[in-house]
Design a protein around this motif. Structure first.
Motif, mmCIF file in Angstrom:
data_model
loop_
_atom_site.group_PDB
_atom_site.id
_atom_site.type_symbol
_atom_site.label_atom_id
_atom_site.label_comp_id
_atom_site.label_asym_id
_atom_site.label_seq_id
_atom_site.Cartn_x
_atom_site.Cartn_y
_atom_site.Cartn_z
ATOM 1 N N THR A 117 -21.458 52.501 -33.777
ATOM 2 C CA THR A 117 -22.315 53.651 -33.554
ATOM 3 C C THR A 117 -23.341 53.265 -32.497
ATOM 4 O O THR A 117 -23.649 52.082 -32.311
ATOM 5 C CB THR A 117 -23.053 54.084 -34.830
ATOM 6 N N ARG A 118 -23.850 54.267 -31.826
ATOM 7 C CA ARG A 118 -24.804 54.010 -30.751
ATOM 8 C C ARG A 118 -26.040 53.277 -31.270
ATOM 9 O O ARG A 118 -26.493 52.302 -30.676
ATOM 10 C CB ARG A 118 -25.207 55.336 -30.108
ATOM 11 N N SER A 119 -26.579 53.725 -32.396
ATOM 12 C CA SER A 119 -27.791 53.101 -32.939
ATOM 13 C C SER A 119 -27.542 51.651 -33.327
ATOM 14 O O SER A 119 -28.396 50.779 -33.113
ATOM 15 C CB SER A 119 -28.315 53.891 -34.138
ATOM 16 N N GLU A 120 -26.353 51.366 -33.884
ATOM 17 C CA GLU A 120 -26.015 49.985 -34.268
ATOM 18 C C GLU A 120 -25.932 49.086 -33.043
ATOM 19 O O GLU A 120 -26.450 47.961 -33.046
ATOM 20 C CB GLU A 120 -24.664 49.957 -35.000
ATOM 21 N N LYS A 123 -29.373 48.428 -31.446
ATOM 22 C CA LYS A 123 -30.125 47.480 -32.269
ATOM 23 C C LYS A 123 -29.647 46.052 -31.992
ATOM 24 O O LYS A 123 -30.457 45.122 -31.854
ATOM 25 C CB LYS A 123 -29.944 47.820 -33.752
ATOM 26 N N HIS A 416 -23.497 53.250 -24.341
ATOM 27 C CA HIS A 416 -24.429 53.280 -25.459
ATOM 28 C C HIS A 416 -25.824 52.813 -25.060
ATOM 29 O O HIS A 416 -26.823 53.419 -25.422
ATOM 30 C CB HIS A 416 -23.928 52.361 -26.594
ATOM 31 N N ASP A 443 -35.310 59.505 -27.481
ATOM 32 C CA ASP A 443 -33.853 59.471 -27.583
ATOM 33 C C ASP A 443 -33.420 60.825 -28.133
ATOM 34 O O ASP A 443 -33.690 61.132 -29.297
ATOM 35 C CB ASP A 443 -33.404 58.342 -28.519
ATOM 36 N N GLN A 446 -32.061 61.324 -31.568
ATOM 37 C CA GLN A 446 -32.929 61.177 -32.734
ATOM 38 C C GLN A 446 -33.914 62.345 -32.890
ATOM 39 O O GLN A 446 -34.774 62.316 -33.758
ATOM 40 C CB GLN A 446 -33.736 59.868 -32.609
#
Length: 798
Positions: A117-120, A123, A416, A443, A446
């Motif tokens: 996922t993009r957020s993963e 991070k 990403h 973002d 979000q």
């Protein structure tokens, strides 16, 4: 290429306890600079006279390479000179939101961004950058790059993201940013749109195959040559030149595409070259930019056969799912089996590849964001002409690039990790919603936004900005670190010539579009490092690691090597140049120690100079004048050459030897004059040399000069000033003649296999004898002459 092993210094130290230990010294001096914040910016002292440098932020994609050490050393020569001359703003930054960083994270962490996922993934990227950046930056510190590491930015930090998104919003509101779907330059490997500036030309071998198309109804052959048989299912038309009489009767008819149940129109178009191949052109969606233009011009419905990952889709029939090269091979095999190839030959042709991964690019219809530049070519060329280019000829590269632009600037990337595009799309009424400045950085993934028209929830933009869309703002980002006490135009942009088309062009473009200003007054362009005349690359295996060079020879020696070429010129890496640099360092160290053995308890004070000392000081003034002029013109290589020549020849080999007797055996004014000259000339020499070789000059300064100079570091001392003297040219000729006579005497002693201390009777021509009359005592002492006669040059041994 095998690296030279690190030398064992312990044995050398046992032989000579006073040997210069560069590893120890450079580590100590680096720590001193950091502790004392020698290069930190004092915002209160910034003014219009401050020399500001738009420093290249290196990409965090591994370790510093030899090209970095080469070009960053060259810019640091200028930064250090300017710091001593007028003060500098020399900020530090890292470029870490780009594709190279994303690929580094994928490689080191053994992941694929598209599988997360993009957020993963974001991070993971931020965590990894935090881990690796300090070690990455350490290489630049070891090299002696005197940037302000306390005033640093990252192109992915909140401040940079905010400024980048603000730039996007401002240009969007000006109508300079647009979102459109059409055939885009696409990298199947990185699976993202790319800009024209990211293309490289590579020669690739290929098969040029002449295929049997058929004319519908008559079933006659229509021969068409191509290197892209995998695009046969994407064929939407066939072009013939309207002046080509061979095909006059088939215009308006249909052609059958071999292997595929497709019929396409036969049209006239001047793009079909009568002299090339069979004169018939296959138009596919999309083989290249010309295909896209032709399809648009003739209003033909495209048939897309390529997926974003470089595989063929359902339109390819039984070839569906195959990669491009796999499908090419299989289709050629099937064409041959069906006797549909009339001729085939091996050729080498130039293809466009993505500069980040070397993959051949494709054209795939995608919706992307663009900045309008094609209608501003003339203005952008004018902006480039306002800048002073060093060397001047590099300006032409910029102009050629601008003139050759064929697309607007593609600023969106299907990745990403990067700066989010602050936009949302309303799918109902096709409205684009842009973030407000107070929300930045933001973002969109979000944050929910509703369409102002229909009040439905808008779709967040998933694409990120191209790294150059942020890096093009480096002057503005750097200015924000110092509360905008300095703004564009900066004094200098240093960079390599391969990114004129990207970093230079994009920065000039952004500054023009936002402020109608040039981003800098000057730009200095460095060349490449080669090995055996070839550009270094990992794929060729001809890479030299600067870390190993630093361990074997030290930073000063590497910088000495980097100063060996003019700006814009490529420099071949040769170990002998490092050896020369190391010898020079040793000579400086030994000569300095020798001088100060004879300056114990010496306190600098003005004295009346002896003639020989006056001649040396006059020669030194010429050195100061010339070196200053060279640095002003960014000709650091000429500065290095002149300083090196003066130190070796004029100072160490001649002057020191000439006054040695006076220092040892005289007293009073004669001795004090020699001491004054030795102290001040050496002090001046190391200051002139400090921009190029900062570690040894700092060590000498701290050991011998600081107590009198009262300035914390040599690198913040004032740059030497050339004193105005009468008859400078005649004085220098006089000094050179004395040295030339001395050289001839030494040669005669060497030829006779005599000691330099052997006593002689010397005979000189009248002009030569007159030249040494003013320095007779010094000259007789250094040559061990008991008598000097007039006549033809002769050396008699007693």
């Amino acid at each position: 290429m095998a690296q030279k092993p690190v030398q064992d210094k312990s044995k050398e130290k046992e032989k000579n306890p006073n040997a210069y230990e560069f590893i120890e010294v450079e580590s100590k001096i680096k720590n001193f600079w950091e502790k004392e914040k020698i290069y930190s910016t004092d915002i209160s002292k910034l003014n219009k006279n401050t020399y500001s440098i738009d420093t290249p932020p290196p990409t965090v994609s591994g370790k510093m390479h030899i090209g970095h050490s080469f070009s960053y050393s060259q810019q640091d020569f200028i930064a250090r000179y300017r710091r001593m001359k007028q003060g500098v703003f020399y900020p530090w930054g890292t470029d870490d939101n780009g594709l190279p960083t994303e690929r580094l994270i994928e490689k080191t962490k053994n992941v694929k961004s598209k599988d997360m996922t993009r957020s993963e993934f974001i991070k993971l990227c931020l965590k990894t950058l935090k881990e690796i950046t300090p070690d990455f930056v350490e290489d630049w510190k070891k090299l002696g790059i005197s940037a302000d590491y306390d005033n640093a930015y990252s192109t992915i930090d909140d401040n940079s993201r905010k400024l980048s998104q603000k730039s996007f919003i401002e240009l969007f509101k000006k109508g300079l940013v647009y979102n459109k779907e059409f055939p885009t330059i696409w990298c199947p490997e990185c699976q993202t749109a790319i800009a024209q500036a990211e293309l490289e030309d590579k020669e690739h071998p290929s098969l040029f195959s002449t295929l049997r198309f058929k004319i519908a109804k008559t079933n006659d052959d229509l021969l068409i040559a191509t290197t892209r048989p995998e695009l046969l299912p994407a064929c939407v038309a066939v072009f013939v030149n309207p002046k080509d009489k061979r095909y006059k009767n088939i215009v308006g008819k249909k052609a059958k595409v071999p292997l595929f149940d497709i019929e396409v129109p036969i049209l006239t178009d001047e793009s079909a070259d009568i002299e090339k191949g069979t004169g018939v052109l296959m138009i596919c969606s999309y083989g290249d930019r010309f295909d896209a233009d032709a399809i648009n011009r003739h209003k033909i419905t495209p048939r897309i056969v390529l997926n974003p990952n470089g595989t063929l889709n359902q339109h390819a029939g039984k070839y569906q799912g195959m990669k491009i090269k796999e499908a090419r091979k299989q289709i050629l095999f099937d064409l041959k089996e069906e006797d549909l190839i009339t001729e085939q030959k091996q050729i080498t042709h130039v293809v466009n590849v993505h500069d980040k991964c070397g993959t051949e690019i494709e054209f795939i219809p995608t919706k992307q964001w663009f900045i309008k530049v094609l209608d501003k070519k003339k203005e952008l060329i004018k902006q480039g002409q306002k800048i002073n280019w060093h060397p001047e000829f590099m300006k032409k590269r910029y102009e050629n690039w601008v003139e050759g632009l064929e697309w607007d600037w593609s600023i969106s990337r299907d990745r990403h990790f990067g700066v989010s595009i602050p936009a949302w799309h309303c799918e109902k009424c096709n409205e684009i919603i842009i973030a407000e400045e107070k929300e930045l950085p933001i973002d969109p993934m979000q944050k929910e936004k509703k369409c102002p028209r229909c009040k439905s929830v808008a779709k967040p933009e998933e694409k990120v900005l191209d790294t150059w869309a942020t890096s093009s703002l480096t002057p503005q980002i750097a200015s924000s670190l110092i509360k905008n006490k300095i703004t564009i135009p900066y004094s200098l942009r240093p960079q390599a010539h391969d990114i004129i088309r990207t970093w230079a062009f994009y920065t000039i473009t952004k500054s023009y579009l936002h402020e109608n200003k040039t981003p800098w007054n000057n730009t200095m362009i460095s060349g490449f490092v080669t090995l055996g005349g070839e550009k270094m690359s990992k794929s060729k295996g001809n890479v030299i690691q600067p870390q190993t060079v630093l361990e074997s020879y030290g930073s000063d020696a590497l910088r000495f090597w980097a100063a060996g070429s003019k700006l814009g010129e490529d420099l071949d890496y040769q170990e002998k140049d490092l050896v020369t640099g190391k010898k020079f360092i040793t000579k400086i160290w030994n000569a300095t120690n020798f001088v100060f053995m004879n300056l114990e308890k010496y306190t600098p004070k003005k004295v009346k100079l002896e003639k020989m000392d006056e001649l040396l000081i006059n020669k030194l003034n010429s050195l100061v004048k010339n070196t200053t002029e060279y640095f002003e013109d960014y000709e650091y290589s000429k500065a290095r050459s002149e300083i090196e020549k003066f130190f070796w020849h004029d100072f160490a080999d001649n002057y020191v030897e000439i006054v040695k007797n006076r220092v040892y055996n005289s007293s009073g004014q004669k001795k004090e004059s020699a001491q004054f000259t030795l102290y001040n000339s050496l002090n001046t020499i190391i200051k002139l040399l400090a921009p190029i070789m900062p570690f040894i000059t700092e060590e000498i300064y701290q050991k011998y000069f600081k107590k009198n100079e009262k300035v914390k570091s040599i690198h913040i001392c004032e740059w030497p000033q050339a004193e105005k003297t009468k008859d400078k040219e005649e004085s220098n000729k006089h000094f050179d003649l004395i040295c030339e006579i001395l050289s001839r005497v030494r040669q005669e002693k060497t030829k006779a296999q005599k000691s330099m201390k052997a006593e002689i009777i010397l005979t000189l021509e009248k002009k030569e004898k007159e030249a040494i009359e003013y320095v007779l005592e010094d000259f007789k002492a250094v040559t061990c002459s008991t008598e000097i006669k007039e006549g033809k040059f002769r050396v008699e041994f007693i």
